[in-house]
Design a protein around this motif. Structure first.
Motif, PDB file in Angstrom:
ATOM      1  N   ALA A 202       0.825  -1.206   0.000  1.00 36.38           N
ATOM      2  CA  ALA A 202       0.000   0.000   0.000  1.00 36.38           C
ATOM      3  C   ALA A 202       0.863   1.262   0.000  1.00 36.38           C
ATOM      4  O   ALA A 202       0.641   2.190  -0.805  1.00 36.38           O
ATOM      5  CB  ALA A 202      -0.936  -0.016   1.214  1.00 36.38           C
ATOM      6  N   LEU A 203       1.850   1.325   0.873  1.00 40.81           N
ATOM      7  CA  LEU A 203       2.687   2.520   0.978  1.00 40.81           C
ATOM      8  C   LEU A 203       3.485   2.760  -0.294  1.00 40.81           C
ATOM      9  O   LEU A 203       3.560   3.897  -0.789  1.00 40.81           O
ATOM     10  CB  LEU A 203       3.637   2.380   2.172  1.00 40.81           C
ATOM     11  N   ALA A 204       4.104   1.702  -0.827  1.00 40.91           N
ATOM     12  CA  ALA A 204       4.958   1.871  -2.009  1.00 40.91           C
ATOM     13  C   ALA A 204       4.153   2.263  -3.234  1.00 40.91           C
ATOM     14  O   ALA A 204       4.570   3.148  -4.003  1.00 40.91           O
ATOM     15  CB  ALA A 204       5.726   0.579  -2.278  1.00 40.91           C
ATOM     16  N   SER A 205       2.999   1.622  -3.453  1.00 38.99           N
ATOM     17  CA  SER A 205       2.208   1.958  -4.637  1.00 38.99           C
ATOM     18  C   SER A 205       1.642   3.368  -4.529  1.00 38.99           C
ATOM     19  O   SER A 205       1.595   4.113  -5.529  1.00 38.99           O
ATOM     20  CB  SER A 205       1.079   0.933  -4.832  1.00 38.99           C
ATOM     21  N   TRP A 206       1.223   3.796  -3.335  1.00 40.58           N
ATOM     22  CA  TRP A 206       0.716   5.169  -3.158  1.00 40.58           C
ATOM     23  C   TRP A 206       1.834   6.188  -3.362  1.00 40.58           C
ATOM     24  O   TRP A 206       1.666   7.192  -4.054  1.00 40.58           O
ATOM     25  CB  TRP A 206       0.109   5.319  -1.770  1.00 40.58           C
ATOM     26  N   TRP A 207       2.985   5.923  -2.769  1.00 39.17           N
ATOM     27  CA  TRP A 207       4.123   6.840  -2.898  1.00 39.17           C
ATOM     28  C   TRP A 207       4.609   6.924  -4.334  1.00 39.17           C
ATOM     29  O   TRP A 207       4.852   8.018  -4.864  1.00 39.17           O
ATOM     30  CB  TRP A 207       5.243   6.362  -1.979  1.00 39.17           C
ATOM     31  N   MET A 208       4.718   5.769  -4.994  1.00 37.01           N
ATOM     32  CA  MET A 208       5.190   5.761  -6.380  1.00 37.01           C
ATOM     33  C   MET A 208       4.186   6.439  -7.303  1.00 37.01           C
ATOM     34  O   MET A 208       4.576   7.178  -8.227  1.00 37.01           O
ATOM     35  CB  MET A 208       5.441   4.318  -6.828  1.00 37.01           C
ATOM     36  N   ALA A 209       2.892   6.238  -7.051  1.00 36.96           N
ATOM     37  CA  ALA A 209       1.873   6.903  -7.873  1.00 36.96           C
ATOM     38  C   ALA A 209       1.948   8.419  -7.721  1.00 36.96           C
ATOM     39  O   ALA A 209       1.687   9.164  -8.675  1.00 36.96           O
ATOM     40  CB  ALA A 209       0.487   6.397  -7.485  1.00 36.96           C
ATOM     41  N   SER A 210       2.301   8.900  -6.537  1.00 36.45           N
ATOM     42  CA  SER A 210       2.425  10.341  -6.315  1.00 36.45           C
ATOM     43  C   SER A 210       3.642  10.927  -7.018  1.00 36.45           C
ATOM     44  O   SER A 210       3.673  12.129  -7.327  1.00 36.45           O
ATOM     45  CB  SER A 210       2.522  10.630  -4.812  1.00 36.45           C
ATOM     46  N   LEU A 211       4.653  10.099  -7.289  1.00 37.39           N
ATOM     47  CA  LEU A 211       5.892  10.587  -7.898  1.00 37.39           C
ATOM     48  C   LEU A 211       5.970  10.357  -9.405  1.00 37.39           C
ATOM     49  O   LEU A 211       6.962  10.751 -10.029  1.00 37.39           O
ATOM     50  CB  LEU A 211       7.099   9.902  -7.238  1.00 37.39           C
ATOM     51  N   LEU A 212       4.974   9.698  -9.979  1.00 39.15           N
ATOM     52  CA  LEU A 212       5.082   9.285 -11.374  1.00 39.15           C
ATOM     53  C   LEU A 212       5.351  10.455 -12.315  1.00 39.15           C
ATOM     54  O   LEU A 212       6.151  10.353 -13.252  1.00 39.15           O
ATOM     55  CB  LEU A 212       3.804   8.548 -11.814  1.00 39.15           C
ATOM     56  N   ASN A 213       4.677  11.584 -12.078  1.00 39.83           N
ATOM     57  CA  ASN A 213       4.855  12.725 -12.981  1.00 39.83           C
ATOM     58  C   ASN A 213       6.242  13.349 -12.854  1.00 39.83           C
ATOM     59  O   ASN A 213       6.690  14.067 -13.760  1.00 39.83           O
ATOM     60  CB  ASN A 213       3.780  13.772 -12.701  1.00 39.83           C
ATOM     61  N   ARG A 214       6.931  13.108 -11.743  1.00 45.40           N
ATOM     62  CA  ARG A 214       8.266  13.679 -11.546  1.00 45.40           C
ATOM     63  C   ARG A 214       9.371  12.759 -12.059  1.00 45.40           C
ATOM     64  O   ARG A 214      10.511  13.202 -12.217  1.00 45.40           O
ATOM     65  CB  ARG A 214       8.508  13.949 -10.055  1.00 45.40           C
ATOM     66  N   ILE A 215       9.043  11.497 -12.270  1.00 45.09           N
ATOM     67  CA  ILE A 215      10.056  10.536 -12.728  1.00 45.09           C
ATOM     68  C   ILE A 215      10.204  10.660 -14.237  1.00 45.09           C
ATOM     69  O   ILE A 215       9.271  10.370 -14.998  1.00 45.09           O
ATOM     70  CB  ILE A 215       9.655   9.102 -12.345  1.00 45.09           C
ATOM     71  N   LYS A 216      11.368  11.125 -14.689  1.00 41.59           N
ATOM     72  CA  LYS A 216      11.596  11.322 -16.117  1.00 41.59           C
ATOM     73  C   LYS A 216      12.134  10.060 -16.787  1.00 41.59           C
ATOM     74  O   LYS A 216      11.918   9.858 -17.978  1.00 41.59           O
ATOM     75  CB  LYS A 216      12.571  12.479 -16.316  1.00 41.59           C
ATOM     76  N   THR A 217      12.873   9.263 -16.062  1.00 45.45           N
ATOM     77  CA  THR A 217      13.439   8.029 -16.628  1.00 45.45           C
ATOM     78  C   THR A 217      12.776   6.838 -15.946  1.00 45.45           C
ATOM     79  O   THR A 217      13.394   6.139 -15.133  1.00 45.45           O
ATOM     80  CB  THR A 217      14.968   7.995 -16.426  1.00 45.45           C
ATOM     81  N   GLY A 218      11.509   6.631 -16.283  1.00 45.90           N
ATOM     82  CA  GLY A 218      10.744   5.572 -15.624  1.00 45.90           C
ATOM     83  C   GLY A 218      11.306   4.192 -15.862  1.00 45.90           C
ATOM     84  O   GLY A 218      11.327   3.348 -14.962  1.00 45.90           O
ATOM     85  N   LEU A 219      11.797   3.930 -17.091  1.00 43.39           N
ATOM     86  CA  LEU A 219      12.317   2.603 -17.407  1.00 43.39           C
ATOM     87  C   LEU A 219      13.556   2.296 -16.582  1.00 43.39           C
ATOM     88  O   LEU A 219      13.699   1.199 -16.039  1.00 43.39           O
ATOM     89  CB  LEU A 219      12.638   2.518 -18.905  1.00 43.39           C
ATOM     90  N   ARG A 220      14.465   3.264 -16.474  1.00 43.43           N
ATOM     91  CA  ARG A 220      15.680   3.039 -15.690  1.00 43.43           C
ATOM     92  C   ARG A 220      15.345   2.891 -14.200  1.00 43.43           C
ATOM     93  O   ARG A 220      15.993   2.124 -13.478  1.00 43.43           O
ATOM     94  CB  ARG A 220      16.663   4.178 -15.904  1.00 43.43           C
ATOM     95  N   THR A 221      14.324   3.601 -13.738  1.00 46.82           N
ATOM     96  CA  THR A 221      13.908   3.444 -12.338  1.00 46.82           C
ATOM     97  C   THR A 221      13.368   2.041 -12.095  1.00 46.82           C
ATOM     98  O   THR A 221      13.691   1.406 -11.081  1.00 46.82           O
ATOM     99  CB  THR A 221      12.835   4.488 -11.986  1.00 46.82           C
ATOM    100  N   LEU A 222      12.557   1.557 -13.031  1.00 47.28           N
ATOM    101  CA  LEU A 222      12.020   0.200 -12.899  1.00 47.28           C
ATOM    102  C   LEU A 222      13.142  -0.830 -12.957  1.00 47.28           C
ATOM    103  O   LEU A 222      13.122  -1.829 -12.219  1.00 47.28           O
ATOM    104  CB  LEU A 222      10.993  -0.069 -14.006  1.00 47.28           C
ATOM    105  N   MET A 223      14.135  -0.596 -13.810  1.00 43.43           N
ATOM    106  CA  MET A 223      15.282  -1.504 -13.875  1.00 43.43           C
ATOM    107  C   MET A 223      16.043  -1.514 -12.551  1.00 43.43           C
ATOM    108  O   MET A 223      16.507  -2.564 -12.090  1.00 43.43           O
ATOM    109  CB  MET A 223      16.213  -1.084 -15.020  1.00 43.43           C
TER     110      MET A 223
END
Length: 996
Positions: A609-630
């Motif tokens: 719950a915490l990680a998905s909520w926090w990550m959803a709040s940061l999605l617009n700020r993450i410019k390199t989403g693929l590298r973050t997922l890696m």
């Protein structure tokens, strides 16, 4: 409206998890199930949820009255929940099966799938529809998927915690289902009132539904329905009482003069049953000359305690995990059976037996274990090497330890024989003296003193007469028949065969694996039994490794869509398998403490719950989403490499502080980290897939992602519990999960490689597959044969010839002043040298490989040619690092990694000196071996014991090379350090020449 929708999403998550727990508990009772059946039922729940999310989720964006459909689906739960319970309790009559009869796996699986399909499909569809509605209310775009997942996870966390630890203590299953119906009806009414868009008729209908459910509660309608369904579930019996405890359902039944107690549909005991009680008590106690202090683990309430006190026993410690069993026995059994439980000489201890033995305490003359065979992972904990050692430590010098396992007096089939052999082989590692008494239930007796146990029935009957035992069945004629030389010789012959049978360890439950096969073989033509028997560790890796390679190849399919979807399924698989391993390991180390298991689950769901909520709040700020997922995938890879090390450390940790810290901090922390990693992957992967597809269909995209997550979790729970952990153990299961996530990471890397850079990709694949193959062969039983082949003269001559050829090319380089093309040299030389370089790390006699070859009593190919290798490598490096840049397989592989990753992380400056430190340490160890110092004993390890450490270290170095170019070559390799010193000397000489 947003608040009402959020509450409804939390309520759906609460209902899903609470319903899952109740349905599993009901299935345990109705199907007389064990953990395997639980796994099948859980797999059915997750699979049907995935079907609803994936198939029905496609329509979530096309349905225009979305709020009305959401409300309608929530109302349908009110009817589907009790209907499912009624179907499960009526299943035996519909299938025409008697109470207590074992139901085959395929019938359990098919029945649970059909019963759960309507309910779970609706729950899966509700998630997809929730994502679409939440996005329309919040305008978060793809972030709405992560936040919806967080709300659903928060509801699941609350539902699991409240039901497991609170509601099951106070209410029966149908009452809890009624509470869930009331919850959904109330949330539905709140949803309608908050919207203001619905017709008043719907509000009135919903309000009436709430009133009807309240009156049903007040009139105790669920209790009447429960009584009726219990009578249908147990035809021919009078149901005296049925109660829930935190461990399961306890039901007391009466037929004629007999009273039976059932736990989760499985019979615990029947009174009167004097034969079973006499067998369990007297064989062990008659083997002991003067039993005074006895420990009884399970089964005491069914007459066993009465038989024990016929001997001159002063005191019995009776261990029974579930206090409800003792309480119902005291209330419902006739006085002649229940009075013994109140005897001052009996101490009833409601603890896990394993946990009790771990604690310091008095020693016993006799320990009698009456738990049944290790057919479940929970009971298997009492048949491992580690438990037998704990039992041996709590026995007096002339003490006796006993238990019973299902067998046969005249013929033991091969599946049952392998099961008995595994337990027997394990018992032999802990006790010097063992006797096995043949029978339909084989009695295993063990002692710390040699010569104490006997097959002499005359001696046993003499002791029985001296103690004036009132025996009905264990008499001369019975012992004469059961202990006949022919029967004893037969069972000893059966147990002595099977040299390949594995010992049963905590973290590698082999007896559980053989027990599953033995149990499944009862059903004629069982495909499940055939599949288990056809699967061994070698076959498992032969299937798993191609599967991992396929995952990596998917990185070249459909650009980045496939790796993103694979990461979702892999995350679900990994997190589900992690929870199975953590729960399994916690029970092994600390005992079956149910409330702690609920805490672990709560921390996992909190992490999601915490990680998905926090990550959803940061999605617009993450410019390199693929590298973050890696990066997250690499974090999961490292997590699984460190997990087995942590679990083994906890299992060996002693002292109150260490035990408290492990149980209350480390285990919840591991569960939390697992949830955090899974929650981040779900939110970010859905966002990336949404961007890659350019689809504005939030319901369909979330339905696909959620469906893959559930499907992966379904496979993870089933395969880890049924195949991976019993077959290869916890350690290798962690290695497989690490490789799974590394394969997903590699798939992302390959998706980033330009199509024209095929040479780098080809070299990477060739050396990766060759290295994995050598590691698997070296780690397996074929390793010694492979080493013997390589150290024969033809193989060593080939290596020396190739080194001479390299020197020839080096001379040509000096003559022509040109650098020869090195691609084919890299390929051929790398493949020739790779086994000689890797095998010592897996098969070294010493704790530190490569350096103590002079003192090794059984040299490997590296040890036989080490001097030649070392001098050749150093000499080749004197000219432009010819060895490192052209021939070395590790250098070539790390060069390919650098080209694929294209990352250049700068480590700490002090790390640049690490290779020189390692070079000095290696030189010191070499001279230590040369001198023959007594300190050499510290480094002697015995063959193969540190292979797992080498695999983990190698995995960490490979992972680091994706971020730090030539990570091994620059910071760890001694040959590279010598080449670095050579370059520095050349540079200073050249500088001095220029100055002059």
């Amino acid at each position: 409206m947003k608040k009402a929708l959020s509450l409804s999403i939390i309520g759906v998550g609460f209902t899903a998890m609470a319903g899952q727990i109740i349905f599993i508990r009901e299935s345990l009772t109705s199907f007389s199930s064990d953990e395997l059946s639980i796994g099948l039922i859980l797999a059915s729940w997750l699979a049907t949820g995935a079907i609803g999310s994936f198939l029905l989720g496609k329509f979530a964006d096309r349905i225009k009255p979305g709020y009305f459909i959401f409300w309608l689906c929530q109302m349908s739960l009110i009817f589907l929940l009790p209907s499912g319970i009624i179907c499960i309790r009526s299943a035996r009559q519909l299938l025409q099966m008697n109470a207590g009869e074992i139901i085959p796996f395929h019938i359990v699986s098919l029945s649970s799938f059909l019963v759960l399909l309507p309910l779970c499909a609706i729950l899966g569809f509700l998630f997809s529809l929730s994502c679409r509605l939440y996005e329309s209310e919040s305008s978060l775009g793809s972030g709405s998927i992560g936040k919806t997942y967080a709300l659903d996870s928060f509801g699941s966390m609350a539902g699991g915690l409240l039901v497991s630890l609170l509601l099951v203590r106070s209410f029966n299953n149908l009452q809890i289902i009624l509470i869930l119906c009331l919850l959904n009806a109330g949330l539905g009414l709140t949803f309608l009132l908050s919207s203001g868009k619905f017709k008043p008729l719907l509000v009135v209908f919903n309000a009436l539904l709430v009133i009807v459910l309240l009156f049903s509660w007040l009139l105790k309608s669920s209790d009447k329905l429960d009584t009726y369904l219990l009578a249908r579930l147990w035809p021919g019996y009078q149901v005296l009482e049925s109660r829930n405890s935190i461990y399961g359902n306890i039901t007391a039944l009466k037929r004629g003069e007999s009273i039976s107690l059932f736990e989760n549909g499985t019979r615990l005991y029947t009174v009167p049953d004097r034969l079973a009680s006499e067998e369990a008590a007297h064989f062990a106690l008659l083997e002991q000359a003067a039993p005074k202090e006895v420990l009884l683990i399970g089964g005491g309430a069914g007459g066993l305690l009465d038989e024990i006190f016929k001997h001159p026993v002063r005191h019995v410690d009776y261990i029974e995990l579930d206090s409800m069993i003792v309480k119902m026995s005291e209330e419902l059994l006739p006085p002649q059976y229940s009075a013994i439980l109140k005897n001052p000489a009996v101490s009833v201890i409601n603890l896990d037996g394993r946990y009790f033995l771990k604690q310091k305490g008095k020693k016993y003359d006799c320990i009698i274990m009456h738990l049944g065979g290790p057919y479940t992972a929970q009971v298997n904990r009492f048949y491992t090497y580690e438990f037998f050692r704990e039992a041996a430590n709590r026995l007096k010098k002339d003490g006796v330890f006993s238990f019973y396992l299902n067998s046969s007096e005249s013929y033991i089939n091969e599946d049952t024989a392998n099961f008995l052999r595994s337990v027997y082989a394990t018992l032999k590692t802990a006790f010097p003296e063992i006797k096995v008494l043949p029978g339909e239930s084989a009695c295993f007796l063990a002692s710390n003193s040699r010569g104490l146990l006997t097959y002499d029935y005359n001696l046993l009957m003499q002791r029985a007469k001296e103690r004036n035992l009132d025996l009905k069945y264990i008499r001369e004629y019975y012992l004469f028949s059961r202990l006949s030389p022919e029967k004893i010789s037969y069972i000893e012959d059966v147990l002595s065969k099977g040299s390949q049978i594995k010992v049963n360890y905590d973290f590698r439950p082999s007896a559980y694996y053989y027990g599953i096969i033995s149990w499944a073989s009862r059903f004629r033509g069982s495909l499940f039994s055939k599949a288990l028997k056809a699967t061994d560790e070698k076959a498992a890796w032969l299937v798993l490794i191609p599967a991992l390679i396929t995952l990596m190849i998917l990185g070249r399919v459909r650009k980045r869509k496939a790796p993103v979807l694979v990461s979702l399924a892999a995350a679900g698989f990994s997190q589900s398998a992690t929870q199975v391993m953590l729960l399994f390991s916690f029970q092994i180390i600390y005992g079956y403490l149910f409330y702690k298991l609920g805490v672990l689950f709560t921390f996992f769901m909190a992490g999601l719950a915490l990680a998905s909520w926090w990550m959803a709040s940061l999605l617009n700020r993450i410019k390199t989403g693929l590298r973050t997922l890696m990066g997250i995938q690499l974090g999961i890879f490292i997590f699984f490499l460190l997990l087995p090390v942590t679990l083994h450390w906890l299992s060996f940790a002693k002292g109150g502080a260490a035990i408290w810290f492990g149980a209350n901090i480390i285990f919840p922390g591991l569960s939390l980290v697992s949830g955090l990693l899974g929650g981040m992957v779900f939110a970010l992967a859905n966002k990336l897939y949404f961007e890659e597809t350019n689809r504005r269909e939030y319901g369909a995209v979330s339905g696909l992602g959620y469906g893959l997550d559930l499907f992966g979790a379904c496979l993870g729970a089933a395969l880890s519990a049924i195949f991976l952990i019993p077959l290869v153990g916890v350690d290798k299961t962690c290695i497989f999960l690490a490789l799974l996530n590394l394969a997903v990471y590699a798939g992302f890397l390959f998706s980033m490689i330009p199509q024209d850079d095929r040479k780098t990709l080809a070299f990477f694949w060739v050396f990766l597959l060759a290295g994995i193959s050598i590691a698997v062969i070296g780690y397996s039983g074929k390793g010694l044969s492979f080493i013997s082949f390589l150290r024969r003269e033809p193989s060593l001559s080939l290596i020396r010839f190739f080194c001479a050829l390299l020197f020839g090319f080096l001379i040509l380089k000096f003559i022509s002043q040109k650098f020869l093309p090195g691609d084919w040299l890299k390929l051929i030389g790398g493949l020739i040298f790779l086994p000689f370089i890797l095998l010592p790390a897996l098969r070294c006699y010493f704790k530190v490989p490569y350096v103590f070859c002079r003192a090794c009593p059984d040299k490997c190919p590296w040890g036989l040619s080490r001097t030649f290798f070392f001098s050749a490598f150093v000499t080749l490096n004197l000219s432009g690092r010819f060895w490192c840049s052209v021939v070395c397989p590790l250098g070539t592989f790390q060069e390919c990694q650098a080209r694929i990753s294209k990352k250049s992380f700068q480590p700490f400056l002090w790390l640049s000196a690490s290779s020189y430190v390692i070079l000095l340490l290696a030189a010191g160890m070499y001279f230590l071996a040369l001198s023959g110092s007594s300190l050499m004993g510290f480094f002697e390890n015995g063959r193969y014991a540190w292979a797992a450490v080498s695999v983990i270290t190698g995995g960490l170095i490979i992972a680091g090379a994706f971020f730090i170019p030539r990570f091994w070559c620059r910071y760890f390799c001694p040959i590279g350090a010598i080449a670095g010193l050579s370059d520095k000397i050349k540079f200073f000489l050249k500088l001095n020449k220029i100055k002059k």
